[in-house]
Design a protein around this motif. Structure first.
Motif, short mmCIF file in Angstrom:
data_model
loop_
_atom_site.label_atom_id
_atom_site.label_comp_id
_atom_site.label_asym_id
_atom_site.label_seq_id
_atom_site.Cartn_x
_atom_site.Cartn_y
_atom_site.Cartn_z
N PRO A 1 -0.92 -1.78 -3.59
CA PRO A 1 -1.26 -3.01 -4.32
C PRO A 1 -0.43 -3.15 -5.60
N GLU A 2 0.09 -2.04 -6.13
CA GLU A 2 0.93 -2.12 -7.33
C GLU A 2 2.39 -2.40 -6.97
N ASP A 3 2.65 -2.71 -5.69
CA ASP A 3 4.02 -3.00 -5.24
C ASP A 3 4.94 -1.79 -5.37
N GLU A 4 4.39 -0.64 -5.10
CA GLU A 4 5.23 0.54 -5.02
C GLU A 4 5.18 1.03 -3.58
N LEU A 5 6.27 1.67 -3.19
CA LEU A 5 6.29 2.21 -1.84
C LEU A 5 5.73 3.62 -1.86
N VAL A 6 4.82 3.91 -0.94
CA VAL A 6 4.40 5.31 -0.77
C VAL A 6 4.69 5.69 0.68
N PRO A 7 5.15 6.93 0.87
CA PRO A 7 5.46 7.35 2.24
C PRO A 7 4.20 7.37 3.09
#
Ligand SMILES: [Zn+2]
Ligand SMILES: [Zn+2]
Lengths: 370, 528
Positions: B434-440
């Motif tokens: 939701p914070e617009d970060e990519l997580v693997p």
């Protein structure tokens, strides 16, 4: 009975004859003391308060009054049994060796140890930088026969930019993201206080929030006459009130759970290592600030020219490149590879990035105050 | 050059889309014309300079530096442009530092032989971050994780306009875009598109969640198959015919067969497919892989045209001639599309048929049964929906058939083993938080052909941002449609989720990374 030859008519002894590298560190034989020893010794001369140079547990310690105060704040009773303060320029004799201290411009109290024996002079510079620092007096070049230097940033890619520009970057970011807090990773001794002063000079008058681990040294700097302006504990306020706040914390805290209490923080880090993008990115830093307490490549080379020593010994850092370049420029240069220097100041460790595999290069750890 | 360099520098370190938007908008607000227009061009479509190749830069720096120190430095830094930017022995005050506009304009005019001298002069006058930005700019690889769409969205924020408005004007404008900035800042009129074959922003569908199915007033919707090709816009106007991807890239060069079939003036929305002979009469949709052979090419050979003929299956009509139909509700627009089709009978095109249904249960059954023949699922479109740019929530839904497919973004690639040891063949992919970060969210190392592996490997090498031993981090620019059997909770991954048997189902060369799936979608699939 054989009369000794008058000292004045003899060639001064080569420093290799009276200064040795031992497992404890640099041993000055005719005075039987060590400079910045990495293990407890009987008698130590300490250049400055960073943990890799100023270790606890020595019997006798000689240093500037500020460095002694820093050591006392850090180690308490363990800071050394006999402590002797020596102001810049004052001379003492230890055994046969005359010792005096000259400003190194690295952190408050930092000094170069000037060692003289039988007409031969060696300067052990500890850690130093050449640019202005509002928290300590500037480096003074002392002409000598051998100049002992660090090489933390001893590669020509390390060219630190102007501090004011880096501070402006931080202030600009606070303008663009006014609803976010900004947390800057800084070493507790030196970098924190210098950055605070630079911010004050740039016109930031609001309180600066500091992590608990920085408080004691900030207080000490104040006591020693470095005014830092209003500081507040970073943990005192509710999350919502931290919007737009400027927070300083040790590097290990900025990407850790500790930072969750802040309002959507922009993660910054003030260090000379921030010059290389891959390093900054590995740390998950969003706002790298290239502010260093160590000499950059140009400063290292300029210093070799100014002290005019025909011979240069390199203690720690990127020795190889500095030795190579100094040799090309006509100096006799060699690496001492002193074990234990340039290791982490406060045992900073960073959470490894997920999925990132092994790092391709080793070494060049997180030096003190870098 | 300083402000542009500072912007690029900051973008490199800012993972969140919102953060990037703010930084770019701030730059556009403060930078002067024509610098900002050139910056916009560099960030969106890219600027192509001839004669400024990495080998030239290397040669320049080698003339000025100790080769041993250069080698050690390059080993340490790991990136040529960055190493050169840092190591360059500057001569401050030797020359006047150039502005961004000056750099771009001089390079565009310069003959190949003049480039080295220009470059040398500029490198002398600039400071390290500016040198880095200059080198990135002229070697054509900014790699700051900014899509054309993001740059335009940031631009829209300047005048509180919609990005779609800019998208619509975009193809009629030229850098450095001074009239566009003037309009956005309220200093000038809106630039005129005129009678050009301009791209019009597409209307996109939102996924229909299982939880929304029951409550959907199905009688208000038309249903259509969701074809397994790529969504395109075909524009013919003022004697010009162009084919655009849904992000507005002109892909017509690879599809001359389709362009040649156009003998009308209209703007059409449809699915680009490859057809082949079916088992019985007529033709059927070929596998997506066949279409892949035609994509991402500047030109196409006669053999490919014959093997993989292009076809457009029409969904909608935006303009008939010069008449703008976008304000009409869907039903009359569909009538206009059918009338257009009857009238023109264009070759290589057909109408996407409507799917007849009388209840939601019937529709569900149809969706379950649609297992092959190039159908990905169903589209549900409100009968009264006007054609709106962007992705409004509500009027159009896509209802995919297989729930265990997720569009992920490639994050890391690792060298394979054995015969694959020279390829980056193991892929770690992520989803957006939701914070617009990519997580693997998982790792896959099969599901693609050897040809695709070659292309993936090249993509990884061309888009590397960092290297750690056998692993490369890449910029978030490639979407992998990942198929998997199930998803479970896991403490091993930062995302808290682990896919079971993930494999690369399809490589979405066409899909922008920010449109990949979100972590919530994966979380919703956790069983038990
Ligand atoms: Zn130090
Ligand atoms: Zn040190």
């Amino acid at each position: 009975m054989v009369m000794a030859m008058p000292a004045a008519r003899r060639a001064p002894p080569h420093p290799e004859r009276w200064i040795r590298v031992t497992p404890q560190g640099l041993h000055v034989v005719p005075g039987d003391f060590h400079v910045d020893p990495v293990r407890p010794v009987e008698r130590a001369v300490i250049t400055h308060g960073h943990a890799d140079h100023a270790r606890p547990g020595h019997d006798k310690v000689l240093a500037t009054p500020e460095t002694l105060a820093i050591m006392a704040a850090r180690y308490g009773d363990n800071a050394g049994a006999g402590r002797q303060a020596l102001a810049y320029g004052e001379r003492v004799t230890i055994g046969e060796v005359t010792v005096w201290l000259a400003p190194a411009g690295h952190v408050l109290g930092s000094a170069q140890a000037v060692l003289e024996w039988r007409g031969s002079r060696v300067v052990v510079s500890g850690d130093y930088k050449r640019r202005r620092d509002p928290t300590c007096p500037p480096f003074e070049p002392v002409p000598c026969d051998v100049f002992v230097t660090e090489a933390t940033f001893g590669l020509p890619v390390f060219r630190h930019p102007d501090d004011a520009g880096e501070v402006a970057k931080l202030l600009h970011s606070l303008e663009v993201f006014p609803e976010r807090s900004h947390v800057v990773g800084v070493y507790a001794l030196g970098k924190a206080q210098r950055l605070i002063r630079l911010l004050r000079e740039a016109g930031w008058e609001r309180p600066i929030y500091v992590h608990g681990a920085l408080q004691a040294l900030c207080d000490l700097y104040e006591d020693l006459g470095v005014a830092l302006g209003p500081l507040e504990p970073a943990t005192a306020k509710a999350k919502a009130e931290m919007a737009g706040a400027l927070v300083l914390a040790p590097p290990s805290a900025i990407a850790d759970r500790w930072a969750r209490r802040l309002s959507d923080p922009v993660t910054a880090m003030a260090s000379g290592w921030m010059r290389v993008r891959q390093r900054a990115k590995q740390r998950g830093v969003e706002l790298p600030l290239i502010i260093s307490d160590h000499a950059d490549w140009d400063e290292l080379n300029r210093t070799l020219d100014e002290v005019g020593a025909p011979e240069v010994w390199v203690t720690h850092g990127n020795e190889e490149a500095l030795v190579h370049h100094a040799t090309e420029r006509g100096f006799r240069a060699r690496a001492l590879s002193v074990v234990g220097l340039g290791e982490e100041d406060e045992q900073e460790s960073w959470p490894p990035g997920e999925g990132s595999g092994e790092r391709s290069e080793e070494g060049a750890g997180e030096e003190d105050g870098s | 050059m300083r402000a542009f360099a500072a912007l690029l520098d900051r973008l490199v370190y800012t993972p969140q889309r919102n953060g990037k938007l703010r930084l770019i908008a701030d730059y556009f607000r403060h930078a002067p014309d024509p610098d900002r227009g050139w910056a916009l061009a560099a960030l969106s479509d890219g600027l192509d300079f001839k004669g400024a190749k990495p080998a030239l830069i290397r040669a320049l720096v080698e003339e000025r530096t100790d080769p041993v120190l250069f080698r050690w430095s390059y080993d340490y830094v790991g990136d040529l442009a960055e190493t050169v930017a840092l190591i360059w022995p500057e001569r401050p005050g030797a020359n006047r530092p150039p502005s961004l506009a000056e750099v771009v304009e001089r390079l565009r005019e310069a003959g190949r032989g003049e480039v080295p001298a220009l470059l040398e002069r500029w490198l002398d006058a600039l400071e390290p971050t500016e040198r880095w930005a200059l080198l990135k700019l002229i070697t054509g690889g900014l790699r700051v994780g900014v899509s054309a769409r993001l740059a335009k969205t940031a631009l829209a924020a300047l005048g509180e306009h919609d990005a779609a408005e800019i998208e619509e004007l975009w193809h009629g404008l030229e850098p450095p875009y001074e009239p566009l900035f003037a309009w956005l800042e309220g200093r000038g009129d809106k630039p005129e598109l005129g009678d050009s074959a301009a791209f019009r922003p597409l209307m996109l569908a939102t996924p229909l969640e299982e939880s929304e199915v029951e409550a959907l007033p199905f009688e208000d919707y038309l249903a259509e198959w969701k074809w397994d090709g790529i969504r395109v816009q075909l524009v013919s106007r003022g004697g010009e015919t162009r084919l655009f991807s849904r992000t507005g890239d002109d892909i017509g060069g690879a599809f001359p067969d389709l362009l040649d079939a156009v003998g009308f003036e209209a703007t059409l929305d449809g699915e680009l497919l490859v057809l082949r002979h079916g088992p019985g009469e007529g033709e059927e949709v070929a596998p997506f892989n066949d279409l892949q052979q035609r994509l991402n090419r500047k030109t196409v050979t006669g053999k490919l045209l014959e093997l993989y003929p292009a076809h457009l299956r029409l969904y909608d009509i935006l303009f008939d001639g010069t008449e703008d139909l976008r304000g009409l509700p869907l039903l009359p627009r569909r009538e206009r599309l059918e009338a257009f089709y009857e009238r023109e009978r264009p070759a290589r095109m057909d109408l996407s048929p409507l799917v007849d249904f009388r209840s939601m249960d019937e529709l569900k059954a149809l969706r379950e049964a649609a297992r092959d023949n190039g159908i990905e699922g169903l589209m549900l479109k409100r009968k009264d929906s006007a054609y709106l740019a962007g992705r409004p929530k509500g009027p159009w839904y896509k209802w995919k058939r297989d729930p265990l497919l997720l569009d992920c973004v490639l994050m890391y690639a690792q060298r394979g083993h054995g015969k694959r040891s020279s390829f980056y063949s193991d892929y770690t992919f992520g989803a957006w938080t939701p914070e617009d970060e990519l997580v693997p969210v998982g790792k896959a190392y099969f599901g693609f052909t050897d040809e695709e592996l070659k292309r993936l490997d090249k993509w990884v090498r061309d888009h590397t941002t960092e290297r750690f031993g056998p692993v490369r981090a890449v910029e978030p620019g490639l979407v992998l449609e990942v198929a998997f059997d199930a998803v479970q909770r896991s403490t091993r991954h930062k995302s808290g989720l682990a896919m079971r048997f993930p494999r690369v189902h399809r490589i979405r060369w066409d899909k922008p990374a920010h449109e990949a799936d979100r972590l919530e979608s994966l979380q919703a699939l956790v069983e038990g």
